[in-house]
Design an enzyme around this catalytic site. Structure first.
Site, short mmCIF file in Angstrom:
data_model
loop_
_atom_site.label_atom_id
_atom_site.label_comp_id
_atom_site.label_asym_id
_atom_site.label_seq_id
_atom_site.Cartn_x
_atom_site.Cartn_y
_atom_site.Cartn_z
N SER D 26 0.90 -1.22 -0.15
CA SER D 26 -0.07 -0.06 0.04
C SER D 26 0.74 1.12 0.14
CB SER D 26 -1.07 0.00 1.13
OG SER D 26 -0.32 -0.15 2.40
N ASN D 113 -2.60 -2.43 13.35
CA ASN D 113 -3.98 -2.36 13.53
C ASN D 113 -4.29 -1.12 14.20
OD1 ASN D 113 -3.77 -4.89 12.17
ND2 ASN D 113 -4.76 -5.84 13.99
N THR D 158 -40.19 25.87 -9.80
CA THR D 158 -40.48 24.51 -9.26
C THR D 158 -40.68 23.67 -10.53
OG1 THR D 158 -42.69 24.74 -9.00
CG2 THR D 158 -41.46 25.22 -7.08
N HIS D 159 -40.26 22.44 -10.55
CA HIS D 159 -40.17 21.48 -11.75
C HIS D 159 -39.70 22.26 -12.89
CE1 HIS D 159 -43.73 19.47 -9.64
NE2 HIS D 159 -43.82 20.20 -9.06
N SER D 280 -14.18 24.59 -27.59
CA SER D 280 -14.32 23.37 -28.30
C SER D 280 -13.28 23.16 -29.41
CB SER D 280 -15.61 23.41 -29.14
OG SER D 280 -15.60 22.45 -30.21
N LYS D 286 -17.87 28.06 -29.45
CA LYS D 286 -18.29 27.46 -28.22
C LYS D 286 -17.44 28.05 -26.88
CE LYS D 286 -20.84 24.89 -27.53
NZ LYS D 286 -20.86 23.40 -27.37
N GLU D 293 -19.85 21.58 -14.85
CA GLU D 293 -20.24 20.33 -15.30
C GLU D 293 -19.34 19.10 -14.77
OE1 GLU D 293 -21.02 19.79 -19.80
OE2 GLU D 293 -19.65 21.54 -19.53
N TYR D 320 -10.06 -6.96 12.87
CA TYR D 320 -9.42 -6.11 11.74
C TYR D 320 -9.23 -7.30 10.50
CZ TYR D 320 -5.93 -4.12 8.56
OH TYR D 320 -5.55 -3.76 7.36
N GLN D 325 -7.69 -2.34 4.46
CA GLN D 325 -6.70 -1.48 3.83
C GLN D 325 -7.37 -0.88 2.55
OE1 GLN D 325 -2.78 -3.53 3.05
NE2 GLN D 325 -2.98 -2.70 0.88
N LYS D 328 -8.33 3.26 2.20
CA LYS D 328 -7.75 4.60 2.16
C LYS D 328 -7.89 5.30 0.81
CE LYS D 328 -4.51 2.47 4.56
NZ LYS D 328 -5.48 1.88 5.25
#
Lengths: 458, 458, 458, 458
Positions: D26, D113, D158-159, D280, D286, D293, D320, D325, D328
């Site tokens: 790790s 641990n 709304t909506h 773009s 663009k 986004e 444990y 592990q 993380k």
């Protein structure tokens, strides 16, 4: 129910706690499987008789009893006992009550582990069939609409910014493609699922001389499962089905997102008929696109079922464990949700009115033919990157001057690049831009019509 | 990088904020796509020349430049500029630096929207190929082990309670079946993905006369996509791939769960070689099954990537949106994780030592042949339900008396059911129980060997 | 229902499609909120009267009507019309039918957007209260069991390998700690949720002179929400609740996993009473730990609901959107599932019989006191790393010789390290090992008893 | 690395397979914890000396060695060996190389641990602190913008349908409320996490006389964990943190969704500065809202990490297991992702230009003051339901006639309800509508200003 009367009571000295019965019972939801369960049991009984494990008479009695129970269940008159643990026991207990001893022979060579595997597969086979039909109808609805609106122009968007003009039909057929992939995924899922599990018994197969292939034939399965341990442990088909359903929902959610957008006052591209909208309890003027919003929201629900199913299966020791009972509710709700959404969406598509003028006006905005100018320059020999830069500067100039591309004179164009000539004006309009995109898969009307023909020719 | 030098800088009056550049850059992870990107660009350039959009000389220069860049990238000597937004620009900018003007023609008729779609498909096509090979190796490892351990007896479990004796080989072949389904799913995913997207351009197709089929042929795609809008919006293949990978992980997690259990002092069925375990920093006696634990844990990681991908796609307006850039890291990590797990698991299978005596002893416990007694009674004509009850009471009696089934006399048996006879003793042992399960998919040795032959005959 | 009769029908020219009504209706599940809805309406009506917006007489009529409806609903005699869209309309329509015009005044200054926010908060406030009581009972059950089994020894595991001996009581209290954290999380969730939303109306607040603080007082909310737009958009509390519930499930799933393991023939640490297990339909000898398996499985279900809720909320435009209607089913099922699991688990804990001899024997295995030998060496001045290595070699020697640590002579020990003396034998037994771990949070009996006293002293 | 040199090598007869080393290592990601690991080790060493377990001189050597290593790591000059399994061993091995024997004493009374539990808690404590500061800055950015734009009118939706006019400031402050709840959730998470785990050792506590409270004091923890088994098994804090982070992302995703919408040509409410957008590669015109986004897309990523974490923990046997592990990488990526998004969003808020005219014009559309007319009627004594119906019919009439509410004459109004009088015209404009909503939490300017003052007064 007294434990001694339970199908497995012999070894137990203490009755099951009532709370435990309630907690472990699945009858309130798995009763939905009654038809599949009975269909499977009839095939099993016929096979048992054929193999001489029960007599022909016993089999006849079993089948008749099961058909009677089926009829009552179809009619809603079957007296369910809440004490029955599950649909299997509800049916078997009723059968034994009605036909006596022979009823006790039905479960010969069978475990609920392989029985439920059979029931779910029969159930899902039907429901995938139904779903395929509904996806087919939805595809047709998109196709019909595309044909109807074929000449209509739409602004195509990327990043929700106006990008290039496209045909509305082209946009609609994009969904046809998505749902066609969904169909293929459902068919692939069906293919892997359509294998007969009965005979795996608890996990090891049975010592009784069952004829699994005969049962498969009776139930129209093209094959039988090849490993009894895998058979009772496997819920791949459930996960795969919910995944395929998740993509169906995702595709619908994207169309619905656009519908909600296009229904706004600001876009104003589409009006959903009154019959397919609802109002507000406080604001008298409101007309809300509830149906697409709900479909979009229900996507989360189906995703949730997928996560539930995958979580249940992860790290589960072999073979059958009771955790697997939790497969059914997500499965059933996925079936119900997706079918309801497919139906209502196909219906709603027939109740959309496009505002063609606004769509076409929209397509004209945002310098949507700028790429066409760049491509014009490319055909004049200007490297694309340079052409892109030239047009970028023209657009920038237009924005400062409050002009559009079609509003510039040739001389103005020429201040950015000398080689511009009159031909340029052949590629500035929305219609010309669309017409030019004749590449396979492009948005030119003839290309779109060819695709429609291809689809219909299938 | 100054915005004016950006591929899209012409229209902008203000340079991009440095923080924004860092936030939107994908070069640190999408550089992994360099080979696919260059392969795609070479095919694109060849097609542009063939169509007369660039000259043969320009195309040659482009291809030579790209091959040089490729060689440097393979060798690790390519000087990446952190300022490049993504791998596409890193390559195109380097190309233009090296070959001048012709470099600026490479992007003709192409957008990064279809280019990235191509790159991911090429990448995933390779990686699925690699994964299929790895799943194949893992299947072979299970098959070999099954052949090697064919006569070995194992207690089969349901609910982690001893259920019925099975052959270890039968258990191992259950995983062969699972991974065979995984292979089929990966192949179906590949089939749907193996379609050429280039030519969709930004979203509408291009007005330049590209030959999409020729590009497809060069890149060995059997077909081209049918709708440009769908092409740039679609990430179905990414979701489908991660789903297929999730089931691969899930299947491995179930084997790993059992390995962890079987490695306990209490089960003691298997010993994983020292080389495949690790110890404790505090407890000197420990030998831990870290590899199966990690595989099991990594299942969560791949499930997480699936959720990420589905979440990104839900309700996304058509067509390309920058959200889609977030597809790559989950995809890449899924590829890495699943391949690493497949490799290490296949390797570890060769380092397992089964304790056959403990497995066989285990299989004898828990009255594991009780079902055989019930089936014996069925063959005597006792309805199964009744037979089940009789045997349940015998087991209950044994538990009270501290006896096993093989420890009962015929007379003792007969106190529960008069019809018991000497033949009964033919079905009480573990070996007899296994041998009886000759039904297709059952655990009898001859049935298992037949399945092995079938598999090898393929 | 004819659209004209709908609460929002005035603006519509076409009736709602029947299919749309069915699709958008929530009455079949939100009727569960009837008590909260009526309680909220009564408070609202009292406030309207106090503010002079309705007359005292109207308010009295409204409240009396609502109480009558409540009584019928409690009694199950209320005639629900499937045509009502939701529980709000079911109640309001019934009210107007019964008391006439005044009924039409109840919704004054209120929208269903803030009304439903109120209903869910009232509902969840109750249910969290109930859940806190159940978590409390479960904690008590663990505590009582810890007290009862306090002297009992258990092998502690890491990686499911025997690690070090611990007290069973210490193990059980670990769950007490987990559920105590769950309680704290539920309380924090409650704190954030316990804020009064009514008065936000549709999204902007209302122009009518409502007294929100008075409503809050009547409904026992310590505060009112501070922003009307946030109020109708917010479902944080729903997500937070399902998350807190997910951790409750996760904790139960870990205990259940261990219970399933410990119930195996191989571990044999615990027997779950017959009343809390079930049998097999085919294998007469089986006794299966269905309850812990189901709890474990149901964890997936609640995780799924969390994903559903989060998916719904992601990227949702402000403010209220109909997608939010999909919050209720996951919420309700989470409440039902978690409460059922908490109840049955607390009950089952009283039906466990531990096999103390096997547990103690288990604790002796696996060289579980090896760390004690290393710590003995540390106290002799040997650096820990060296001590760890020495003991590792001793264990390795024992395995080769088929011996245990307690089976070695002092001389044998001394071949690994000269400084070993007789004192060593003070730390080789399981009891001595446990007794030594007197550090806070350690497993020594006096430490565990002190913790129990601390808990009880609270 | 040869197994004999491993911290746990003594018991092993065979070296670890290279592939296994790579698979289980790790170090490539947990090296991020170096500062926490060293800080924890220094505190541990000081305590060991204070308790007389190591000498003062040894402790000094250890601390000096650790500080030297820390300095090199900070400077990027520390020579990491890829053979080290994890950051703990990388540091301990380097320490022993440098200071000899005393280095081997550092791990006394400690296991990886509890060490890793400490490291993650220290790490997360810091990072939550950092995140709280960033959420605070984001709140301030919303507050400042609200102050700056206080008089600006916005159509509330709304909506996604125009609902009622609101102040832009009121809208912005809705996000202030959301992030304030996020802050509270992060603080609650911190509170539960801020407990010192060291001393739990492998799982049982240690037999050495450690002073856990002293270590807690040195590391500024207000308390120590109460149960060693729980301590090494627990990752609640990781899941809770990722959940809190998920809601932070969700809230940002909703604002970003609106920003994307508002940046469209169709809405045109806001312009994001060039510096915060990109262009773009194909379309020269663009300007894309990439930042919002991407934030929206990254929400999926964090949701995925939550699912990963929950999946890992579900049904994990105590205590444990190596699966943990896998906590993380999701944790670290959540920290990085959320912090990056918080920073860029706060920065971007300063680069928004609102188009006040379009917003105000938008607010006028859609009959947005219809509710005001209904409330006017209520104040005249008309029951709300009736008022709602009357206004609905007026709106319907307007739509047919192509009129707006302000375009109707009093006589026209009176054809729908006789009681209309001149006062009506006091409530038809957007400004009047907003001004009327003075209820607590409403959108009236004075109410919004009061809320700002409240917030600043804190």
């Amino acid at each position: 129910m007294k434990t001694q009367e339970k199908p497995w009571g012999g070894r137990f000295s203490e009755p099951t706690d009532r709370q435990v019965e309630a907690f472990t019972s699945s009858l309130h939801y798995d009763r939905r499987l009654y038809r599949c369960d009975i269909e499977g049991s009839i095939a099993h009984a016929r096979m048992l008789a054929r193999q001489g494990i029960v007599t022909k008479g016993e089999a006849r009695a079993i089948c008749a009893g099961l058909r009677e129970i089926l009829a009552e269940m179809e009619a809603g008159t079957f007296p369910f006992h809440p004490d029955d643990e599950d649909i299997h026991m509800a049916i078997e207990n009723a059968l034994t009550e009605r036909i006596g001893g022979a009823g006790g022979k039905l479960h010969t060579g069978r475990s609920r582990n392989d029985q439920i595997a059979l029931d779910i597969r029969l159930y899902l086979r039907d429901e995938i069939g139904r779903m395929l039909a509904l996806v087919g109808s939805l595809k047709s609805a998109f196709l019909e609409l595309a044909k109807k609106e074929c000449g209509v122009v739409l602004s195509g968007y990327t990043h929700l910014q106006k990008a290039q003009p496209v045909l509305l039909a082209h946009y609609l057929l994009a969904f046809w493609e998505m749902f066609a992939r969904d169909e293929a995924r459902l068919r692939d899922c069906l293919k892997r699922m359509n294998v007969m599990p009965l005979g795996a018994a608890a996990l090891a197969g049975t010592g009784l001389p069952l004829d699994r292939r005969y049962v498969a034939r009776l139930l129209r399965f093209p094959a039988v499962t090849a490993n009894s341990i895998d058979t009772v442990s496997d819920r791949d088909f459930a996960a795969e089905f919910i995944f395929a359903a998740s993509l169906v929902m995702m595709h619908m959610s994207r169309f619905c997102e656009d519908l909600v957008l296009w229904s706004t006052d600001e876009f104003g591209y589409v009006e959903i008929a009154d019959a397919f909208t609802t109002g507000s309890s406080i604001m008298p003027q409101k007309k809300n696109p509830d149906v697409p919003e709900l479909i979009r929201g229900k996507t989360g629900r189906v995703y949730g079922h997928l996560v539930a199913m995958l979580t249940i299966l992860k790290g589960l020791p072999m073979t059958y464990n009771r955790d697997l009972q939790e497969d059914k509710e997500p499965l059933f709700d996925t079936v119900d949700t997706v079918q309801a959404c497919l139906k209502i969406l196909a219906a709603m598509i027939g109740h959309l009115t496009f505002n063609r003028e606004r769509m076409e006006a929209g397509a004209k905005g945002g310098f949507s033919t700028a790429t066409d100018v760049a491509e014009y320059l490319v055909m004049k020999g200007v490297p694309f990157r340079e052409a892109h830069g030239i047009v970028g500067r023209i657009v920038s100039f237009c924005i400062q001057q409050g002009k559009t591309l079609t509003g510039l004179t040739l001389m103005e164009f020429q201040t950015f690049y000398k080689g511009f000539d009159e031909e340029l004006f052949q590629c500035l309009t929305v219609r010309q831009s669309i017409q030019a995109r004749r590449v396979i898969g492009g948005t030119a009307e003839e290309t779109v019509r060819r695709r429609i023909a291809e689809i219909e020719g299938r």
